[in-house]
Design an enzyme around this catalytic site. Structure first.
Site, mmCIF file in Angstrom:
data_model
loop_
_atom_site.group_PDB
_atom_site.id
_atom_site.type_symbol
_atom_site.label_atom_id
_atom_site.label_comp_id
_atom_site.label_asym_id
_atom_site.label_seq_id
_atom_site.Cartn_x
_atom_site.Cartn_y
_atom_site.Cartn_z
ATOM 1 N N LYS A 83 4.133 22.233 -10.760
ATOM 2 C CA LYS A 83 5.515 22.068 -11.231
ATOM 3 C C LYS A 83 5.562 22.323 -12.741
ATOM 4 C CE LYS A 83 9.049 18.500 -11.812
ATOM 5 N NZ LYS A 83 9.382 17.080 -11.673
ATOM 6 N N VAL A 95 8.113 3.458 1.362
ATOM 7 C CA VAL A 95 9.391 4.126 1.136
ATOM 8 C C VAL A 95 9.276 5.613 1.540
ATOM 9 C CG1 VAL A 95 8.997 4.628 -1.306
ATOM 10 C CG2 VAL A 95 11.303 4.249 -0.518
ATOM 11 N N VAL A 111 8.975 8.450 0.043
ATOM 12 C CA VAL A 111 9.468 9.559 -0.781
ATOM 13 C C VAL A 111 8.746 9.480 -2.137
ATOM 14 C CG1 VAL A 111 11.750 10.028 0.184
ATOM 15 C CG2 VAL A 111 11.439 8.086 -1.329
ATOM 16 N N GLY A 117 0.815 -1.219 0.000
ATOM 17 C CA GLY A 117 0.000 0.000 0.000
ATOM 18 C C GLY A 117 0.845 1.264 0.000
HETATM 19 C C1 FAD Z 1 15.185 8.708 -2.826
HETATM 20 C C2 FAD Z 1 13.986 8.523 -3.685
HETATM 21 C C3 FAD Z 1 13.331 9.635 -4.204
HETATM 22 C C4 FAD Z 1 12.228 9.473 -5.037
HETATM 23 N N1 FAD Z 1 11.639 10.567 -5.604
HETATM 24 C C5 FAD Z 1 10.665 10.386 -6.518
HETATM 25 C C6 FAD Z 1 10.051 11.485 -7.171
HETATM 26 O O1 FAD Z 1 10.334 12.649 -6.885
HETATM 27 N N2 FAD Z 1 9.117 11.232 -8.101
HETATM 28 C C7 FAD Z 1 8.732 9.964 -8.434
HETATM 29 O O2 FAD Z 1 7.917 9.795 -9.351
HETATM 30 N N3 FAD Z 1 9.240 8.921 -7.775
HETATM 31 C C8 FAD Z 1 10.185 9.083 -6.849
HETATM 32 N N4 FAD Z 1 10.703 8.007 -6.197
HETATM 33 C C9 FAD Z 1 10.109 6.705 -6.401
HETATM 34 C C10 FAD Z 1 8.814 6.590 -5.583
HETATM 35 O O3 FAD Z 1 9.099 6.821 -4.224
HETATM 36 C C11 FAD Z 1 8.194 5.225 -5.765
HETATM 37 O O4 FAD Z 1 8.043 4.925 -7.119
HETATM 38 C C12 FAD Z 1 6.829 5.181 -5.148
HETATM 39 O O5 FAD Z 1 6.840 5.624 -3.825
HETATM 40 C C13 FAD Z 1 6.254 3.779 -5.204
HETATM 41 O O6 FAD Z 1 6.760 2.961 -4.191
HETATM 42 P P1 FAD Z 1 6.074 1.545 -4.027
HETATM 43 O O7 FAD Z 1 4.634 1.729 -3.728
HETATM 44 O O8 FAD Z 1 6.430 0.697 -5.194
HETATM 45 O O9 FAD Z 1 6.844 0.928 -2.762
HETATM 46 P P2 FAD Z 1 6.735 1.250 -1.196
HETATM 47 O O10 FAD Z 1 6.417 2.656 -0.911
HETATM 48 O O11 FAD Z 1 7.978 0.680 -0.600
HETATM 49 O O12 FAD Z 1 5.491 0.376 -0.695
HETATM 50 C C14 FAD Z 1 5.609 -1.020 -0.490
HETATM 51 C C15 FAD Z 1 4.364 -1.516 0.239
HETATM 52 O O13 FAD Z 1 4.439 -2.925 0.354
HETATM 53 C C16 FAD Z 1 4.147 -3.288 1.677
HETATM 54 N N5 FAD Z 1 4.826 -4.547 2.001
HETATM 55 C C17 FAD Z 1 6.102 -4.901 1.721
HETATM 56 N N6 FAD Z 1 6.362 -6.123 2.207
HETATM 57 C C18 FAD Z 1 5.216 -6.552 2.782
HETATM 58 C C19 FAD Z 1 4.847 -7.725 3.483
HETATM 59 N N7 FAD Z 1 5.699 -8.717 3.707
HETATM 60 N N8 FAD Z 1 3.587 -7.822 3.952
HETATM 61 C C20 FAD Z 1 2.683 -6.814 3.760
HETATM 62 N N9 FAD Z 1 2.982 -5.681 3.119
HETATM 63 C C21 FAD Z 1 4.231 -5.547 2.652
HETATM 64 C C22 FAD Z 1 4.654 -2.116 2.510
HETATM 65 O O14 FAD Z 1 4.052 -2.097 3.788
HETATM 66 C C23 FAD Z 1 4.204 -0.960 1.649
HETATM 67 O O15 FAD Z 1 2.849 -0.678 1.905
HETATM 68 C C24 FAD Z 1 11.776 8.161 -5.328
HETATM 69 C C25 FAD Z 1 12.390 7.052 -4.758
HETATM 70 C C26 FAD Z 1 13.498 7.212 -3.941
HETATM 71 C C27 FAD Z 1 14.162 6.006 -3.356
#
Ligand code: FAD
Length: 501
Positions: free
Chosen positions: A74, A41, A43, A9
């Site tokens: 932006k 994460v 961010v 999520g």
């Molecule tokens: C330094 C940095 C800066 C960034 N800046 C930008 C930006 O300016 N613009 C942009 O477009 N993107 C940016 N990004 C990328 C952006 O942050 C991600 O693409 C976005 O947040 C999506 O993350 P996600 O949902 O894939 O993963 P996450 O936010 O990591 O979410 C993972 C989810 O999975 C769940 N989960 C994991 N393992 C389990 C488990 N075993 N059981 C139950 N739940 C679990 C976690 O609880 C969480 O809810 C940046 C990334 C970084 C690292």
């Protein structure tokens, strides 16, 4: 296909849930499992204009979304010290000047510039000129003849609030949220995923699984071992420190990316605070050095300790395997320089909708999806690498590495073509247009020796007159625009958020 389970999520999970909930209108049972203990994460604050398409699909109310996520507008990204210390340029979204039939305006500018008769390139882009003046207004579709008709914008927002906002939309459309940590995954004999098991023993089954579990790739990698194509030799940054700070001035309508000794630093103005972060390569600088240099450079007081994150640039070799699709960080990550990750989530979701399987996913569909997504990743990768490779900087080990590293052939070809005629000829489906490539390659110090031959068809005097008309139309329009801060206050300010500290 009756039930879809979204695993995770973060931004990826809730973007998927909100859109599926809206589009499917109860046709499929949609559930999302996330673990507060693991968290997100946290961010990902800057976006590109393509996000407006996603907002339209979920029928998001823009002023409400901006208030709820403390968002600002932006117009582009300002790159400071990238070509060489002391120099800056803006990669503004949208068009440059005014296009003639099929020839882009920058070729005419290039021709004038080659004769020493053009003014600063920034004066010919409404986005760049407005950004530098700290102004903003939505484009006026009824004013296509005016630069006002061509303002292209994206958003800068608080990532945690964004996921929360999307969660509200998803739940309104019937998506169910389950709290819990996934500890096991069970497969059918066919190798398809049957169910996941939570720490407390609950079993959740589904017909299709969307892996949005972040860098760990809970299903796509840990179950299917899809493999990872490592691009860190081209994009060596592998770590980031992020810290929010008090906002000291009116919010600028652009993101700043400032080149630093061993990477770069972002500054993203939101309504309630400024997001800051230092993206770096851990082979060239320590965490302690980054933390102190980041904290020293803040304009306002830090609102938290720096949060460190580790990553590797690259992509999952296959994002779709059997009945599991990976979206977001579980499918790959290119560093955040051009804010493309949220876009890649959106591209992955919309492409999946196009390829949506009826029952058993057809292997041909899966292969085509994976090919098309890998093309997306590779073209964005090349665009980001260009920022590092095309530089005069050689004042640190990091920059010497970047300047002298080998680059993908696909990028080398683009640079070669650019040098001879000021264009790179992006392929159909490339995210970044000719104009974006021009903005960054020219901004990084590459000066083409030629231009498109048809730009010579215009008489010299007409060329000068036309360019000067574009320049003055842009200036006049920008002068009349409201400031970015006033504009937000007039339509979408969050309560008590717009007063700088
Ligand atoms: C330094 C940095 C800066 C960034 N800046 C930008 C930006 O300016 N613009 C942009 O477009 N993107 C940016 N990004 C990328 C952006 O942050 C991600 O693409 C976005 O947040 C999506 O993350 P996600 O949902 O894939 O993963 P996450 O936010 O990591 O979410 C993972 C989810 O999975 C769940 N989960 C994991 N393992 C389990 C488990 N075993 N059981 C139950 N739940 C679990 C976690 O609880 C969480 O809810 C940046 C990334 C970084 C690292």
């Amino acid at each position: 296909m009756r039930k879809i389970l979204i695993v995770g999520g973060g931004t990826a999970g809730w973007m998927t849930a909100a859109l599926f909930g809206k589009l499917f209108q109860g046709l499929y049972d949609i559930e999302l499992v996330e673990s507060e203990a693991i968290g997100t994460v946290g961010v990902g604050e800057a976006t590109i204009p393509a996000i407006k398409k996603y907002n339209e699909l979920v029928q998001l109310d823009e002023p409400k979304f901006m208030r709820r996520t403390q968002a600002t507008f932006k117009l582009g990204v300002q790159f400071v010290d990238w070509w060489k210390p002391g120099h800056s340029y803006i990669h503004g979204f949208g068009i440059i000047g005014q296009d003639w039939e099929w020839l882009r305006c920058h070729h005419y500018w290039l021709r004038a510039n080659q004769r020493g008769r053009a003014r600063d390139f920034a004066d010919y882009s409404i986005n760049t000129a407005a950004a530098l003046a700290g102004k903003f207004m939505h484009p006026r579709p009824d004013m296509q003849e005016s630069p006002i008709g061509h303002i292209a914008h994206a958003f800068q927002f608080d990532a945690t609030l964004y996921a929360r906002y999307l969660r509200g939309l998803a739940e309104q459309h019937g998506v169910r949220r389950t709290e819990g940590k996934i500890v096991d995954v069970t497969l059918h004999e066919s190798g398809d995923i049957a169910s996941i098991t939570l720490e407390d023993g609950r079993i959740v089954d589904a017909d299709f699984f969307i892996d949005c579990s972040g860098f760990r790739g809970l299903i796509i990698e840990q179950v299917y071992g899809a493999g990872f194509e490592d691009w860190s030799h081209w994009l060596p940054n592998d770590r980031a420190a992020a810290v929010p700070a008090q906002r000291m001035a009116e919010p600028s309508p652009f993101t700043v990316a400032r080149a630093r000794e061993a990477g770069w630093q972002w500054r993203i103005p939101l309504q309630h605070r400024t997001g800051n972060g230092y993206v770096f390569c851990s082979s060239y600088i320590s965490d302690d050095e980054v933390a102190s240099s980041l904290l020293e450079s803040l304009e306002g007081t830090a609102l938290a300790d720096p949060k460190f994150l580790r990553f590797k640039a690259g992509r999952r070799k296959s994002s779709w395997v059997k009945n599991c699709l990976a979206l977001g960080l579980s499918s790959g990550f290119l560093e955040p320089l051009e804010s493309t990750s949220i876009h890649l989530i959106q591209a992955g979701i919309t492409k999946f909708l196009d390829f949506f399987p009826e029952r058993e996913p057809d292997p041909i569909l899966i292969d085509r999806y994976n090919e098309e997504m890998s093309f997306q990743y590779e073209t964005i990768r090349d665009f980001i690498i260009a920022h590092y490779k095309v530089t005069d900087r050689d004042d640190s080990e990091f920059w010497r590495y970047c300047k002298h590293m080998s680059i993908p052939d696909t990028l080398a070809e683009k640079i070669e073509l650019f040098m001879s005629r000021g264009e790179v000829k992006p392929r159909w489906g490339d995210l970044f247009s000719e104009v974006s490539w021009f903005a960054i390659l020219y901004g990084q110090g590459l000066v083409p020796s030629g231009h498109h031959p048809i730009a010579d068809a215009m008489a010299e005097d007409d060329l000068e007159l036309t360019l000067s008309k574009i320049r003055s139309a842009i200036k006049q329009r920008v002068d009349g625009l409201p400031s970015h801060g006033d504009y937000i206050r007039s339509c979408c300010a969050a309560e008590q958020a717009m007063t700088p500290a």
